[in-house]
Design a protein around this motif. Structure first.
Motif, short mmCIF file in Angstrom:
data_model
loop_
_atom_site.label_atom_id
_atom_site.label_comp_id
_atom_site.label_asym_id
_atom_site.label_seq_id
_atom_site.Cartn_x
_atom_site.Cartn_y
_atom_site.Cartn_z
N THR A 51 -25.42 156.04 -17.91
CA THR A 51 -25.61 154.90 -17.99
C THR A 51 -26.86 154.30 -18.87
O THR A 51 -26.88 153.16 -19.69
N HIS A 52 -27.77 154.99 -18.62
CA HIS A 52 -28.84 154.92 -19.39
C HIS A 52 -29.55 154.89 -20.95
O HIS A 52 -29.68 154.32 -21.80
N ARG A 54 -26.46 154.00 -22.42
CA ARG A 54 -25.52 152.95 -23.56
C ARG A 54 -25.81 152.26 -22.87
O ARG A 54 -26.01 151.04 -24.05
N SER A 55 -27.30 151.83 -22.52
CA SER A 55 -28.36 150.36 -22.64
C SER A 55 -28.20 150.14 -24.47
O SER A 55 -28.81 149.83 -24.36
N PHE A 56 -29.13 151.90 -24.93
CA PHE A 56 -29.48 151.60 -26.20
C PHE A 56 -28.75 151.81 -27.74
O PHE A 56 -28.28 151.24 -28.55
N GLU A 93 -20.54 155.96 -26.68
CA GLU A 93 -20.43 155.18 -25.81
C GLU A 93 -18.44 156.41 -25.42
O GLU A 93 -18.47 156.72 -24.39
#
Length: 331
Positions: A51-52, A54-56, A93
Motif C-alpha cells: 500500500t505504501h 502504491r502511493s508513489f 502495481e
C-alpha cells in the motif's frame, strides 16, 4: 571452513564515506535506513508495504521476472541456451499484485521486479525516504519480490544496497577470484553483467574451492545496508517469502565520463590475441603507467617536467580523451 563475515559498523553514527570508498573493502552498515517510513511500513506486513509503494507508483510499464524454479533461482537454461525465467510487462502495481499472490501461494513460483529506476516509476519515494550518505544526484533502484537466488556477478561501479523488507544474504568474492569463478559469456547474460557458472562440483569446477576460501558473507536485516566496492563478485539470496531492497550505483572516484571497463574491452580486442611475448610486454607497460605499483611513472622527473602526466585532472583528462577519440575515428 565457513566464509568469514563482512566487517560491520553502526551506521546510526556518522559514516566517513571517503574513507569507506578509499579502503575498497565491503562493509555492512547496520541500521543505515532503519528510520525510513518504507521500513516502518514493511515491518507491519507485506500488504502494508505494498500500500505504501502504491502511493508513489505511476502507470509506466516495466518488466516482471517470473520463474518456476524452487527458491527462485534465476539462471541460464540448459547448455546456456536461453534462461530459466520469463519477462512480462508490468506496472509497479500489477507487479505487486503478482508478487503478493505468490507470497500467499508459493506453488505459483517466484516473481521479482529488479533494477527499477525509482525516480521514473515511484516519483516522490526518494524524498520520503532520504539517503544522506551519498552525494546528491545518485539515483536509486528498487528490487522487490519473493524468495530468490541471483547468480554471482559484479557491478562495474560502487554499490550501496539497503534492505527494506525480508532478509538478504550476500556471498562475496574479491575481484582477484575471477579466474576461479568460471565466468560465463560476456555477450549473453542474464541482466547485463557476466555471471559465475561455478558449482561445488570439484570434477567440473575444481578451481572454485580456491574462490570459496576467499569468500565473505553479509546477512542483512531490514534497515541494514551493504557497501560493495566495484568489481567485487556477489551472489544475492532473498531468503524470506517477501523481500525488498533499494540500491544506489555510483562511481566514487570518477574524474570523467569514461568507465574503466571500457578500457578493458578495448584492451581485449587490441592485445588479448597477440603472442605471449607481446602480451607480457604490454603487461609491463600497463603496470608502469596504469597500476603504478612503484609509484608515479615519472617520479624521477621534477613535477614541472612531467607534461600531461603531471596530474591527470579534468584538463589533462580532456586532452588525453580527445587524442584517443581521434585515433578511434581514424582522423
Amino acid at each position: 571452513m565457513p566464509p568469514s563475515p563482512v566487517p560491520e559498523i553502526d551506521a546510526r553514527q556518522p559514516v566517513d564515506l571517503a574513507a569507506l570508498t578509499a579502503a575498497g573493502q565491503p562493509m555492512v552498515l547496520r541500521g543505515l535506513v532503519a528510520d525510513w517510513p518504507t521500513c516502518h511500513a514493511a515491518a507491519q506486513s507485506p500488504e502494508a508495504l505494498s500500500t505504501h509503494l502504491r502511493s508513489f507508483a505511476n502507470q509506466q510499464q516495466a518488466e516482471l521476472f517470473t520463474a518456476d524454479a524452487a527458491g527462485g533461482r534465476y539462471f541460464y537454461g540448459e547448455d546456456l541456451a536461453g534462461f530459466n525465467f520469463t519477462r512480462i510487462p508490468a506496472t509497479v502495481e500489477s507487479a505487486l499484485d503478482a508478487i503478493l499472490a505468490r507470497v500467499e501461494e508459493p506453488a505459483l513460483g517466484s516473481a521479482y521486479m529488479g533494477s527499477l529506476p525509482i525516480a521514473a516509476y515511484l516519483p516522490g519515494f526518494s524524498a520520503a525516504n532520504p539517503q544522506n550518505l551519498l552525494p546528491p544526484g545518485v539515483d536509486s533502484r528498487l528490487w522487490i519480490g519473493t524468495a530468490s537466488r541471483i547468480a554471482c556477478h559484479y557491478d562495474a561501479v560502487d554499490n550501496l544496497a539497503c534492505v527494506v523488507a525480508g532478509r538478504r544474504r550476500f556471498t562475496l568474492y574479491p575481484p582477484e577470484a575471477i579466474s576461479d569463478l568460471y565466468i560465463g559469456p560476456i555477450d549473453h547474460t542474464l541482466a547485463g553483467q557476466p555471471i559465475s557458472l561455478a558449482t561445488p562440483d570439484t570434477g567440473r569446477h575444481p578451481r572454485f574451492a580456491r574462490a570459496q576460501a576467499k569468500a565473505l558473507t553479509a546477512d542483512l536485516a531490514p534497515g541494514d545496508a551493504l557497501y560493495l566496492p566495484k568489481l567485487w563478485w556477489h551472489q544475492v539470496e532473498a531468503e524470506t517469502p517477501f523481500n525488498m531492497m533499494v540500491n544506489y550505483w555510483w562511481d566514487a572516484h570518477a574524474i570523467g565520463p569514461d568507465a574503466p571497463m571500457l578500457s578493458m574491452l578495448l584492451a581485449m580486442i587490441a592485445i588479448a590475441e597477440r603472442p605471449q611475448a607481446e602480451r607480457d610486454a604490454f603487461r609491463a607497460f600497463f603496470e608502469h603507467y596504469v597500476f603504478r605499483a612503484e609509484g608515479h611513472p615519472l617520479a624521477h622527473l621534477p613535477e614541472e617536467q612531467r607534461g600531461i602526466l603531471r596530474q591527470i585532472d579534468r584538463a589533462a583528462y580532456g586532452r588525453i580523451r580527445a587524442t584517443i577519440m581521434r585515433e578511434l575515428r581514424g582522423s
